[in-house]
Write an enzyme that holds these catalytic residues in place. Structure first.
Site, PDB file in Angstrom:
ATOM      1  N   TYR A   1       1.080  -1.243  -0.068  1.00 59.18           N
ATOM      2  CA  TYR A   1      -0.059  -0.020  -0.285  1.00 59.18           C
ATOM      3  C   TYR A   1       0.970   1.110   0.204  1.00 59.18           C
ATOM      4  O   TYR A   1       1.959   1.376   1.032  1.00 59.18           O
ATOM      5  CB  TYR A   1      -0.887  -0.401   1.274  1.00 59.18           C
TER       6      TYR A   1
ATOM      7  N   LYS B   1      -1.337  -1.098  -3.886  1.00 57.73           N
ATOM      8  CA  LYS B   1      -2.709  -0.570  -3.505  1.00 57.73           C
ATOM      9  C   LYS B   1      -1.780   0.703  -3.586  1.00 57.73           C
ATOM     10  O   LYS B   1      -1.353   1.494  -3.365  1.00 57.73           O
ATOM     11  CB  LYS B   1      -3.461  -0.671  -2.340  1.00 57.73           C
TER      12      LYS B   1
END
Lengths: 317, 317, 317, 317
Positions: free
Chosen positions: C146, C174
């Site tokens: 992320y 992400k």
């Protein structure tokens, strides 16, 4: 993780010399956090009345109902504010050796003078396991071993204690199985404190105990000082028995908590599973105070009987 | 949970007067626990060189890699051993208000003199949320607000600081956004410490900062003392810039950890995610020490270049 | 600590195929504990509207305000009740490698299908440190990295991601830095989800993203499904922009929390440091709902404007 | 914090029907973490031999040596992997009511079918306190009360149990004080499991117990199944007594841990304060296995006598 600063090191001989040690009560705020202002007040009364040491977070202080961070914080707080005036013995024992190691390291790091170590209650272990358990923490600093089979379900027999004597940090034993055992240890030159208020006078004067680790001294520190320091005094000892009997009429510290609340020194909040004594026993306490003499008890307010509705039972905190 | 003991209460004015504060490094044993003996040594060097305060468990001290019980223990330890000689400011801030409240209560309970409070990094919040967050802890004791957007992803703007000024516990700001902001605060009478070693000389002498919260002073406490106490000294400031640049060549405390290990003051163990500087930078440090003068650095051993294999990377501890 | 049971092992390809993942909100009871009944309700709406996965305890779910035991419990609860119908991705990342390792082991042990891993925010580290950090957890199971520099203060550059590609558990990224980066990853065959609702339509249809990890889908899961599954739809994307702009007008999840409370789906309690949006923005939400169409939002109650007094701010819980 | 999902709710009648429940051992890796692969293996053997339920983290499973996050994780893991095949009863009891509440909420949230609740050992409380303690958790889901005064130092008398009967979640009692008490409960229609392997045959067939919560079934699940399901079998019961006597020759689970290691099913690591049985008893086990028949014990490897040096004692983990 040891620190070699002078302030982190207490000679074990200084611990062995203590005669009157109080297993101090931990008071709470209505939301269940510690009431440090009330706690400080209790400690001041102990110091003022000649008590030489306190057990922080013992069973009386409800260490079993604390998180470890609370527990270590309370030890550090007591050391910081009062460590020059009274010895601080942290109950950093546990039935988990890992927890005992961790807490004892932390307790000595924040300056406690000695550790109290219980044998592994509930989970229990073999005698060999007991020895390894205690040896895991003995290297860290002065250590008092605590034997109370009525709580742990398992006696620490003398052969286990004897295996610990070689450690320079072994300070002695808090012994609750009775004065015969105390006499045996005493004859071996082992420092031993009675863990039973009702027997402590005889332990001290007839069986060789060096003193007492007391619950009653939370309430009557001056009288307990007289009992332990001023020579045989059977009439005083006799006079205190009804109070002591009342104090242990339910598992300690139920009665102590009730008493301190009725004396106006702590807020009447109980961390569960403790609940107050019933109304009859609460009334009985007021009569006992009158018989012993209010002036011998801590605090200055009139003792009163609290109602059921005065008490808070704390399950989440 | 407040205690009203004198030892648990430091006048906020005593915090505002501090000029040289070190964000102290936390050293580790090979298994990742704290190396308190090395820590005590670092603190002694700070005191000896005139440093007036330490931040315990700041980002430099890797508070973000501690469990809270370790963190509070280290604060309590520092207070107990050194609290009479140096002010102990605990980094009890958190991006979780609950954790900040809990840690700050505990830190003050074990005697820390002031708290350092960061705004909620990573999770962030609105400006209104910032105010509520800081107000949740300001009642507990002296508090320094810490602004470092390069770490938190969010600047604390002056309007938030201004809402906190009404609290008697507001001690000031550790400010990393630059000397213009420092000048603004200074003109409002707000105590402000530079959080940037490279700018702190100018902050102090040209922009009104009361001092610095320093990383470099872990290594050269005496020179940092000269820089902050002895008036403008551009040549010294200039001389230190290569060291400071090196210190922040990777996110702090990577270089500091590497330096202290190469100076022989701490064991070369890194709690992950920190890893040592590469060999080129490790060699560069030795050259920088020679240029600044070994005698100005802490410790007495010869500085040396450690090999990759000398370092331990600690993921589980 | 790995388990080799089938139920503890999800093929990484199953994670890469997910297109619509919701960073699910965690609702609270008035005392700050989780409101599991409300949580279950939210998950049911996600499943019913075709959402394929949930991030449990992400920044939207306020993992940063949970204790780890709460966090792992919520992952375990979600797996147990809903793991057959929706993929459960636990946000077991941390800025402490130790915590990331511990939480990720525990998360996979209770059956989570994949882990979300953030780079070390706030404390930060070097690029070498980032690689070691991520590699410390990649062996445990499918992992999504992320990247959100606006929260962490540090970009994860492609060269770090490239060093992780060799792990069979690397599921993808992400990515919040924008669609150019997404296009780069996509061309390398890396699965990448947009972390920005406002850009996700274009990310999916013009830049090669496999989908979105969405906040807006907490409110409008069906419309987000249309946007991600049904091909280019610029008019729908345009229509949603005012809602998305509103959702991120303060740091997420402040607006989301406010919205779900006004839709009657969660109790209006905020764990600090989050506080509700102001009244103007709360009124604006009602207008936006009307414009988009109430029927597209989760829940069946009429949306209403809550008063300041309706909200609870939770500092201790 | 309750969830109303079907997967989070087990009818209390399903718990009452269980006859053979194993207090399952928790195996460890050499660094002290759980060995989930070995754990899964043990559970498979239980299921295959007809055991209907497991106590996770009981005293046998060394819950007292777990952190709560480990404990809840293990419950969640067991539910996720095996909850469809065997009932999972989490030992979420504690001597701290707060901890019991917290753990029980979490245990039911991750799907456990029932909770096992002990009375407050070590700290103890009054009978009134016991009732409040148990009632604090009874609302959460099916609950078995566990009475073992040899560990807790305090009997739970029938009058306390009788106060709990009104709760619909009261499932029954695991009783260790003997078969007379079991008969009394049985006559009142209370489900009661013997907690003593040596008495369980008679408890089941002569005193009305519904079954056993067994330690021996870790080793010989098939024979324990015969003993509990197939009617009176005094010769089998007699045949097993030497094994059972050996199993409890030191506080459980010392012998069980030793046995499973010698059977090759777990690594020979002991979390302290447990230490292995001595060599004589380890040799005795091999003889007992031969007498009962290796084929009746779990595992397929030849049983062997481990040396002292084969065992790891784990104090920090």
């Amino acid at each position: 993780m040891r620190s070699r600063e002078v302030k982190n090191s207490t000679p074990v001989e200084d611990i062995k010399k203590l005669r009157l040690i109080t297993a101090i009560k931990t008071p709470y705020l209505p939301d269940g956090r510690f009431d440090l202002e009330a706690f400080d007040g209790l400690i001041h009364m102990q110091i003022k009345n000649g008590v030489e040491g306190v057990i922080v977070g013992g069973t009386t202080g409800e260490g079993q109902l604390m998180s470890w961070d609370e527990h270590i914080m309370l030890i550090g707080h007591t050391v910081n504010c009062f460590g020059g005036e009274i010895k601080v013995i942290g109950n950093t024992g546990s039935n988990s050796t890992r927890e005992a190691i961790h807490a004892t390291e932390q307790g000595f790091a924040v300056g406690m003078h000695a550790a109290l170590h219980i044998n592994p209650y509930y989970g229990k272990t073999s005698l060999d396991g007991l020895v390894v358990h205690f040896q895991s923490v003995l290297s860290m600093g002065p250590c008092v071993i605590y034997n109370v089979p009525a709580r742990t379900g398992q006696d620490i027999p003398p052969r286990v204690i004897e295996e610990l004597l070689g450690s320079e940090n072994f300070a002695g034993v808090k012994e609750c199985v009775g004065n015969a055992r105390i006499a045996d240890y005493s004859q071996l030159g082992i420092a031993v404190w009675s863990g039973n208020d009702d027997q402590c006078h005889d332990a001290r004067w007839d069986f060789g105990a060096c003193g007492v680790i007391s619950v009653a001294s939370n309430l009557i520190p001056g009288l307990m000082h007289d009992l332990i320091f001023d020579g045989r005094n059977r009439s005083l000892n006799q006079k205190l028995q009804p109070l002591i009997e009342w104090l242990f009429s339910e598992p300690n510290p139920i009665a102590l908590n009730t008493a301190l609340a009725q004396l106006g020194l702590i807020r009447p909040g109980f961390r569960l599973p403790y609940v107050p004594l019933n109304i009859e026993k609460r009334q009985q306490f007021v009569r006992i105070v009158a018989e012993v003499g209010r002036q011998h008890f801590v605090g200055n307010d009139e003792v009163r009987v609290l109602e059921d509705s005065d008490f808070l039972l704390l399950g989440r905190y």
